[in-house]
Design a protein around this motif. Structure first.
Motif, PDB file in Angstrom:
ATOM      1  N   GLU A  47       7.142  -1.977   0.504  1.00  0.00           N
ATOM      2  CA  GLU A  47       6.513  -0.908  -0.627  1.00  0.00           C
ATOM      3  C   GLU A  47       5.640  -1.537  -1.597  1.00  0.00           C
ATOM      4  N   ARG A  48       5.776  -2.826  -1.926  1.00  0.00           N
ATOM      5  CA  ARG A  48       5.133  -3.343  -3.089  1.00  0.00           C
ATOM      6  C   ARG A  48       3.683  -3.768  -2.336  1.00  0.00           C
ATOM      7  N   GLU A  49       4.012  -4.077  -1.193  1.00  0.00           N
ATOM      8  CA  GLU A  49       2.475  -4.379  -0.568  1.00  0.00           C
ATOM      9  C   GLU A  49       1.565  -3.056  -0.099  1.00  0.00           C
ATOM     10  N   LEU A  50       2.302  -2.102   0.164  1.00  0.00           N
ATOM     11  CA  LEU A  50       1.544  -0.883   0.731  1.00  0.00           C
ATOM     12  C   LEU A  50       1.501   0.265  -0.326  1.00  0.00           C
ATOM     13  N   ASN A  51       2.166  -0.037  -1.585  1.00  0.00           N
ATOM     14  CA  ASN A  51       1.943   0.770  -2.704  1.00  0.00           C
ATOM     15  C   ASN A  51       2.782   2.273  -2.714  1.00  0.00           C
ATOM     16  N   LEU A  52       4.013   2.094  -1.999  1.00  0.00           N
ATOM     17  CA  LEU A  52       4.828   3.121  -1.614  1.00  0.00           C
ATOM     18  C   LEU A  52       5.745   3.161  -2.925  1.00  0.00           C
ATOM     19  N   ASN A  53       6.297   4.286  -3.182  1.00  0.00           N
ATOM     20  CA  ASN A  53       7.399   4.403  -4.087  1.00  0.00           C
ATOM     21  C   ASN A  53       8.917   4.989  -3.249  1.00  0.00           C
ATOM     22  N   GLY A  54       9.695   4.082  -3.102  1.00  0.00           N
ATOM     23  CA  GLY A  54      10.889   4.670  -2.575  1.00  0.00           C
ATOM     24  C   GLY A  54      10.919   5.306  -1.088  1.00  0.00           C
ATOM     25  N   GLU A  55       9.716   5.262  -0.411  1.00  0.00           N
ATOM     26  CA  GLU A  55       9.736   5.805   0.856  1.00  0.00           C
ATOM     27  C   GLU A  55      10.158   5.008   1.883  1.00  0.00           C
ATOM     28  N   ILE A  56      10.398   3.681   1.696  1.00  0.00           N
ATOM     29  CA  ILE A  56      10.831   2.803   2.749  1.00  0.00           C
ATOM     30  C   ILE A  56      12.343   2.375   2.559  1.00  0.00           C
ATOM     31  N   ILE A  57      12.652   2.407   1.360  1.00  0.00           N
ATOM     32  CA  ILE A  57      13.982   1.673   0.801  1.00  0.00           C
ATOM     33  C   ILE A  57      14.842   2.806   1.132  1.00  0.00           C
ATOM     34  N   LYS A  58      14.669   4.133   1.309  1.00  0.00           N
ATOM     35  CA  LYS A  58      15.620   5.143   1.840  1.00  0.00           C
ATOM     36  C   LYS A  58      16.118   4.792   3.359  1.00  0.00           C
ATOM     37  N   TYR A  59      15.638   3.571   4.098  1.00  0.00           N
ATOM     38  CA  TYR A  59      16.135   3.311   5.065  1.00  0.00           C
ATOM     39  C   TYR A  59      17.025   2.251   5.088  1.00  0.00           C
ATOM     40  N   VAL A  60      17.425   1.469   4.101  1.00  0.00           N
ATOM     41  CA  VAL A  60      18.176   0.565   3.709  1.00  0.00           C
ATOM     42  C   VAL A  60      19.711   1.076   4.123  1.00  0.00           C
ATOM     43  N   VAL A  99       2.834  -4.351  15.851  1.00  0.00           N
ATOM     44  CA  VAL A  99       2.516  -5.048  14.631  1.00  0.00           C
ATOM     45  C   VAL A  99       1.161  -4.409  14.186  1.00  0.00           C
ATOM     46  N   THR A 100       1.165  -4.131  12.775  1.00  0.00           N
ATOM     47  CA  THR A 100       0.001  -3.732  12.311  1.00  0.00           C
ATOM     48  C   THR A 100      -1.318  -4.565  12.789  1.00  0.00           C
ATOM     49  N   ALA A 101      -2.389  -3.819  12.970  1.00  0.00           N
ATOM     50  CA  ALA A 101      -3.565  -4.707  13.487  1.00  0.00           C
ATOM     51  C   ALA A 101      -4.266  -5.500  12.504  1.00  0.00           C
ATOM     52  N   GLU A 102      -4.462  -4.822  11.151  1.00  0.00           N
ATOM     53  CA  GLU A 102      -5.063  -5.625  10.320  1.00  0.00           C
ATOM     54  C   GLU A 102      -4.267  -6.648   9.371  1.00  0.00           C
ATOM     55  N   ASN A 103      -4.735  -7.485   9.024  1.00  0.00           N
ATOM     56  CA  ASN A 103      -3.993  -8.653   8.165  1.00  0.00           C
ATOM     57  C   ASN A 103      -3.979  -7.816   6.648  1.00  0.00           C
ATOM     58  N   LEU A 104      -2.906  -7.624   6.101  1.00  0.00           N
ATOM     59  CA  LEU A 104      -2.752  -6.866   4.956  1.00  0.00           C
ATOM     60  C   LEU A 104      -3.010  -7.793   3.868  1.00  0.00           C
ATOM     61  N   PHE A 105      -2.764  -9.055   3.867  1.00  0.00           N
ATOM     62  CA  PHE A 105      -3.364 -10.119   3.087  1.00  0.00           C
ATOM     63  C   PHE A 105      -4.664 -10.144   2.755  1.00  0.00           C
TER      64      PHE A 105
END
Length: 84
Positions: free
Chosen positions: A71-84, A27-33
């Protein structure tokens, strides 16, 4: 080994990114919110590097909605969606 990606929180406020590897849960250590933009960008870059490395030898599973939220939260562009 199957690797799953998930989130903790809600669509309004994602708190943590979860990477589940068999019985191990990371789990990520920091609260992303609560973190700033720079921290989110760094977390996103590190997550993409981790998944790219793990995907060479293992299957990665992530739901389409979860991928879009990450992707929305971490400002990524198509880098996670490829694993769907």
């Amino acid at each position: 080994m199957k690797i799953k990606l998930g989130i903790r929180g809600s669509t309004d406020a994602i708190n943590h990114i979860i990477v589940k590897i068999d019985d191990l849960m990371l789990v990520t250590a920091e609260n992303l919110f609560l973190t700033g933009e720079e921290s989110r960008n760094k977390t996103g870059k590190n997550l993409v590097q981790l998944l790219d490395s793990l995907s060479k030898d293992h299957e990665i599973s992530v739901g389409e909605n979860v991928a879009k939220e990450i992707e929305r939260e971490l400002n990524l562009n198509g880098e996670i969606i490829k694993y769907v």
